[in-house]
Design a protein around this motif. Structure first.
Motif: not given
Length: 224
Positions: A96-97, A99-101, A103-104
């Protein structure tokens, strides 16, 4: 002369295998019985032969022993399970980390940052995303503006209707009364008919009927 140590492996001969099973089964049951007597322990033994034949031994009730075993197994904590769950949780958190990175990073690219490493194809894809996003913003703003215009038009219509009702009520009130009033105009006292004055004033009062021009819902915007 010492006895030759038997190598533990499957006996190939079926006859010898069955003979060994029968002999060792009797010895195992005997040892289980001795253990229960010497140590005052509840011992239960279940054996299935290669042919599926059941052999069992229990120093007390087999059913009671199995029930106690099931209850004990359910209550015993398994230290391996929390470790597995923790590992799975860590792996999911790491995924998840990432994926968040990602997307950012994509969001910053849409703001015009970190574009150095992109090739022509990736830049074209980014441009298409920006165009699609801009079109969505324009459409949303269009819908919001039309909604506000319609809301104001409904409000204006209510006020016009209310003003007409008030004007009609005032006319009825004036017509129902017959009083006159005296006013001083340039030092001369003149008697004026209050009813006529008010009616003339009301007739001269105009209710604004200006409306917001209707908006074409199919109005087009220049494409980006």
């Amino acid at each position: 002369m010492p006895r030759e140590k038997i190598k533990i492996k499957k006996i190939d001969s079926l006859t010898a295998r069955q003979a060994t099973f029968s002999k060792r089964r009797r010895g195992l049951i005997k040892k289980a019985q001795e253990l229960s007597v010497l140590c005052d322990a509840d011992v239960s033994l279940i054996i299935f032969s290669a042919t599926g034949k059941l052999c069992d031994f229990s120093s007390s009730s087999m059913e009671d022993t199995l029930t106690r075993y099931v209850l004990h197994s359910n209550n015993v904590e398994k230290p391996v399970q929390p470790c597995l769950e923790l590992q799975m949780g860590n792996n999911k958190q790491e995924m998840l980390h990432k994926e968040v990175s990602n997307e950012f990073h994509k969001l910053r690219q849409m703001k015009g940052e970190y574009l150095e490493g992109l090739n022509m194809e990736e830049l074209e894809q980014l441009e298409k995303k920006l165009e699609a996003g801009l079109s969505l913003i324009i459409k949303t703003e269009e819908e919001r503006t039309l909604h506000e215009i319609k809301k104001l038009q409904r409000k204006e219509a209510r006020w016009i209707k209310k003003n007409r009702q008030l004007k009609q009520e005032m006319k009825m009130m004036i017509l129902s009364g017959g009083k006159s009033m005296t006013v001083n105009l340039e030092g001369d006292n003149k008697v004026l008919d209050a009813k006529g004055v008010l009616l003339e004033w009301l007739n001269n009062v105009s209710i604004s009927g200006n409306r917001v021009p209707p908006v074409d819902n199919n109005c087009s915007h220049p494409s980006s």
